[in-house]
Write a protein that holds these residues in place. Structure first.
Motif, PDB file in Angstrom:
ATOM      1  N   ARG A  48       0.826  -1.204   0.000  1.00 15.21           N
ATOM      2  CA  ARG A  48       0.000   0.000   0.000  1.00 15.21           C
ATOM      3  C   ARG A  48       0.863   1.258   0.000  1.00 15.21           C
ATOM      4  O   ARG A  48       0.553   2.230  -0.690  1.00 15.21           O
ATOM      5  N   VAL A  49       1.915   1.267   0.764  1.00 15.81           N
ATOM      6  CA  VAL A  49       2.823   2.422   0.820  1.00 15.81           C
ATOM      7  C   VAL A  49       3.462   2.637  -0.547  1.00 15.81           C
ATOM      8  O   VAL A  49       3.544   3.769  -1.044  1.00 15.81           O
ATOM      9  N   ASN A  50       3.908   1.568  -1.167  1.00 10.28           N
ATOM     10  CA  ASN A  50       4.502   1.687  -2.508  1.00 10.28           C
ATOM     11  C   ASN A  50       3.480   2.212  -3.518  1.00 10.28           C
ATOM     12  O   ASN A  50       3.810   3.018  -4.387  1.00 10.28           O
ATOM     13  N   LEU A  51       2.262   1.771  -3.406  1.00 13.50           N
ATOM     14  CA  LEU A  51       1.205   2.228  -4.312  1.00 13.50           C
ATOM     15  C   LEU A  51       0.922   3.717  -4.121  1.00 13.50           C
ATOM     16  O   LEU A  51       0.765   4.455  -5.097  1.00 13.50           O
ATOM     17  N   VAL A  52       0.888   4.148  -2.880  1.00 19.52           N
ATOM     18  CA  VAL A  52       0.667   5.570  -2.583  1.00 19.52           C
ATOM     19  C   VAL A  52       1.831   6.401  -3.103  1.00 19.52           C
ATOM     20  O   VAL A  52       1.645   7.463  -3.715  1.00 19.52           O
ATOM     21  N   LEU A  53       3.047   5.935  -2.878  1.00 20.32           N
ATOM     22  CA  LEU A  53       4.227   6.660  -3.376  1.00 20.32           C
ATOM     23  C   LEU A  53       4.238   6.718  -4.902  1.00 20.32           C
ATOM     24  O   LEU A  53       4.573   7.742  -5.492  1.00 20.32           O
ATOM     25  N   LEU A  54       3.866   5.631  -5.550  1.00 15.07           N
ATOM     26  CA  LEU A  54       3.782   5.619  -7.010  1.00 15.07           C
ATOM     27  C   LEU A  54       2.739   6.626  -7.497  1.00 15.07           C
ATOM     28  O   LEU A  54       2.987   7.366  -8.455  1.00 15.07           O
ATOM     29  N   PHE A  55       1.613   6.659  -6.830  1.00  8.98           N
ATOM     30  CA  PHE A  55       0.562   7.623  -7.193  1.00  8.98           C
ATOM     31  C   PHE A  55       1.070   9.059  -7.036  1.00  8.98           C
ATOM     32  O   PHE A  55       0.844   9.901  -7.910  1.00  8.98           O
ATOM     33  N   ILE A  56       1.790   9.343  -5.959  1.00 14.11           N
ATOM     34  CA  ILE A  56       2.340  10.685  -5.729  1.00 14.11           C
ATOM     35  C   ILE A  56       3.360  11.032  -6.810  1.00 14.11           C
ATOM     36  O   ILE A  56       3.364  12.155  -7.343  1.00 14.11           O
ATOM     37  N   VAL A  57       4.193  10.091  -7.189  1.00 12.91           N
ATOM     38  CA  VAL A  57       5.191  10.335  -8.235  1.00 12.91           C
ATOM     39  C   VAL A  57       4.513  10.633  -9.567  1.00 12.91           C
ATOM     40  O   VAL A  57       4.911  11.537 -10.301  1.00 12.91           O
ATOM     41  N   VAL A  58       3.483   9.871  -9.898  1.00  7.99           N
ATOM     42  CA  VAL A  58       2.765  10.085 -11.158  1.00  7.99           C
ATOM     43  C   VAL A  58       2.107  11.460 -11.157  1.00  7.99           C
ATOM     44  O   VAL A  58       2.166  12.203 -12.150  1.00  7.99           O
ATOM     45  N   VAL A  59       1.483  11.841 -10.054  1.00 11.37           N
ATOM     46  CA  VAL A  59       0.838  13.154  -9.960  1.00 11.37           C
ATOM     47  C   VAL A  59       1.873  14.268 -10.091  1.00 11.37           C
ATOM     48  O   VAL A  59       1.656  15.255 -10.807  1.00 11.37           O
ATOM     49  N   CYS A  60       3.021  14.107  -9.428  1.00  8.49           N
ATOM     50  CA  CYS A  60       4.080  15.115  -9.537  1.00  8.49           C
ATOM     51  C   CYS A  60       4.617  15.209 -10.968  1.00  8.49           C
ATOM     52  O   CYS A  60       4.872  16.306 -11.475  1.00  8.49           O
ATOM     53  N   ALA A  61       4.769  14.072 -11.626  1.00  6.38           N
ATOM     54  CA  ALA A  61       5.248  14.077 -13.005  1.00  6.38           C
ATOM     55  C   ALA A  61       4.258  14.791 -13.924  1.00  6.38           C
ATOM     56  O   ALA A  61       4.653  15.579 -14.784  1.00  6.38           O
ATOM     57  N   LEU A  62       2.986  14.530 -13.736  1.00  8.88           N
ATOM     58  CA  LEU A  62       1.971  15.232 -14.537  1.00  8.88           C
ATOM     59  C   LEU A  62       1.981  16.729 -14.248  1.00  8.88           C
ATOM     60  O   LEU A  62       1.803  17.553 -15.156  1.00  8.88           O
ATOM     61  N   ALA A  63       2.193  17.098 -13.001  1.00 15.01           N
ATOM     62  CA  ALA A  63       2.257  18.515 -12.651  1.00 15.01           C
ATOM     63  C   ALA A  63       3.448  19.192 -13.323  1.00 15.01           C
ATOM     64  O   ALA A  63       3.342  20.321 -13.811  1.00 15.01           O
ATOM     65  N   VAL A  64       4.583  18.507 -13.363  1.00 14.60           N
ATOM     66  CA  VAL A  64       5.776  19.054 -14.022  1.00 14.60           C
ATOM     67  C   VAL A  64       5.527  19.238 -15.510  1.00 14.60           C
ATOM     68  O   VAL A  64       5.846  20.279 -16.096  1.00 14.60           O
ATOM     69  N   VAL A  65       4.953  18.242 -16.150  1.00 11.71           N
ATOM     70  CA  VAL A  65       4.666  18.328 -17.587  1.00 11.71           C
ATOM     71  C   VAL A  65       3.698  19.473 -17.866  1.00 11.71           C
ATOM     72  O   VAL A  65       3.880  20.252 -18.807  1.00 11.71           O
ATOM     73  N   THR A  66       2.673  19.586 -17.043  1.00 13.46           N
ATOM     74  CA  THR A  66       1.690  20.666 -17.218  1.00 13.46           C
ATOM     75  C   THR A  66       2.342  22.024 -17.038  1.00 13.46           C
ATOM     76  O   THR A  66       2.096  22.958 -17.812  1.00 13.46           O
ATOM     77  N   ALA A  67       3.190  22.155 -16.030  1.00 15.09           N
ATOM     78  CA  ALA A  67       3.866  23.427 -15.781  1.00 15.09           C
ATOM     79  C   ALA A  67       4.800  23.791 -16.929  1.00 15.09           C
ATOM     80  O   ALA A  67       4.860  24.951 -17.348  1.00 15.09           O
ATOM     81  N   GLN A  68       5.530  22.820 -17.460  1.00 17.47           N
ATOM     82  CA  GLN A  68       6.410  23.094 -18.591  1.00 17.47           C
ATOM     83  C   GLN A  68       5.617  23.516 -19.824  1.00 17.47           C
ATOM     84  O   GLN A  68       6.000  24.449 -20.535  1.00 17.47           O
ATOM     85  N   HIS A  69       4.527  22.838 -20.066  1.00 17.22           N
ATOM     86  CA  HIS A  69       3.695  23.181 -21.222  1.00 17.22           C
ATOM     87  C   HIS A  69       3.148  24.609 -21.091  1.00 17.22           C
ATOM     88  O   HIS A  69       3.183  25.389 -22.045  1.00 17.22           O
ATOM     89  N   ARG A  70       2.656  24.926 -19.906  1.00 17.00           N
ATOM     90  CA  ARG A  70       2.116  26.275 -19.677  1.00 17.00           C
ATOM     91  C   ARG A  70       3.222  27.319 -19.810  1.00 17.00           C
ATOM     92  O   ARG A  70       3.008  28.393 -20.384  1.00 17.00           O
ATOM     93  N   GLY A  71       4.400  27.002 -19.312  1.00 16.38           N
ATOM     94  CA  GLY A  71       5.534  27.920 -19.442  1.00 16.38           C
ATOM     95  C   GLY A  71       5.898  28.178 -20.892  1.00 16.38           C
ATOM     96  O   GLY A  71       6.167  29.313 -21.289  1.00 16.38           O
ATOM     97  N   ARG A  72       5.891  27.128 -21.690  1.00 19.36           N
ATOM     98  CA  ARG A  72       6.189  27.294 -23.121  1.00 19.36           C
ATOM     99  C   ARG A  72       5.135  28.144 -23.816  1.00 19.36           C
ATOM    100  O   ARG A  72       5.447  28.994 -24.645  1.00 19.36           O
ATOM    101  N   LYS A  73       3.867  27.902 -23.488  1.00 18.98           N
ATOM    102  CA  LYS A  73       2.789  28.689 -24.093  1.00 18.98           C
ATOM    103  C   LYS A  73       2.919  30.162 -23.709  1.00 18.98           C
ATOM    104  O   LYS A  73       2.739  31.056 -24.548  1.00 18.98           O
ATOM    105  N   LEU A  74       3.215  30.420 -22.454  1.00 20.94           N
ATOM    106  CA  LEU A  74       3.383  31.806 -22.005  1.00 20.94           C
ATOM    107  C   LEU A  74       4.584  32.463 -22.674  1.00 20.94           C
ATOM    108  O   LEU A  74       4.534  33.643 -23.033  1.00 20.94           O
ATOM    109  N   PHE A  75       5.661  31.708 -22.859  1.00 23.57           N
ATOM    110  CA  PHE A  75       6.839  32.250 -23.527  1.00 23.57           C
ATOM    111  C   PHE A  75       6.523  32.587 -24.983  1.00 23.57           C
ATOM    112  O   PHE A  75       6.951  33.625 -25.490  1.00 23.57           O
ATOM    113  N   GLN A  76       5.758  31.723 -25.654  1.00 24.39           N
ATOM    114  CA  GLN A  76       5.363  32.007 -27.035  1.00 24.39           C
ATOM    115  C   GLN A  76       4.500  33.269 -27.100  1.00 24.39           C
ATOM    116  O   GLN A  76       4.661  34.099 -28.002  1.00 24.39           O
ATOM    117  N   ALA A  77       3.604  33.416 -26.153  1.00 21.90           N
ATOM    118  CA  ALA A  77       2.763  34.617 -26.116  1.00 21.90           C
ATOM    119  C   ALA A  77       3.610  35.859 -25.870  1.00 21.90           C
ATOM    120  O   ALA A  77       3.386  36.920 -26.477  1.00 21.90           O
TER     121      ALA A  77
END
Length: 86
Positions: free
Chosen positions: A3-32
């Motif tokens: 269960r602990v490993n599953l929770v940690l995996l879920f947290i890692v996946v959420v953090c990875a998605l947050a990083v990707v989203t932040a990078q994408h938004r940063g690129r869009k803002l830079f283009q603007a």
């Protein structure tokens, strides 16, 4: 432990998605930002051209020519200065 490993995996996946989203938004803002800076450069060029055009239209010979041709204005006759010295 699983269960602990599953929770940690879920947290890692959420953090990875947050990083990707932040990078994408940063690129869009830079283009603007780049697009807006290009607009500023174009407006600066246009403003300079308009200033040159305005100074051309406001020259003394141009104004005098327009006054004569369009408004039919003439210079007043030169009057002799009074003898009294005023």
């Amino acid at each position: 432990m699983f269960r602990v490993n599953l929770v940690l995996l879920f947290i890692v996946v959420v953090c990875a998605l947050a990083v990707v989203t932040a990078q994408h938004r940063g690129r869009k803002l830079f283009q603007a930002l780049e697009a807006e800076q290009e607009k500023v450069r174009q407006l600066d060029i246009e403003f300079g051209q308009l200033q040159i055009e305005m100074s051309t239209w406001a020259t003394h010979p141009r104004i005098e020519k327009t006054a004569r041709e369009r408004l039919h204005m003439v210079l007043p006759p030169v009057a002799a200065a009074p003898a009294g010295g005023r």
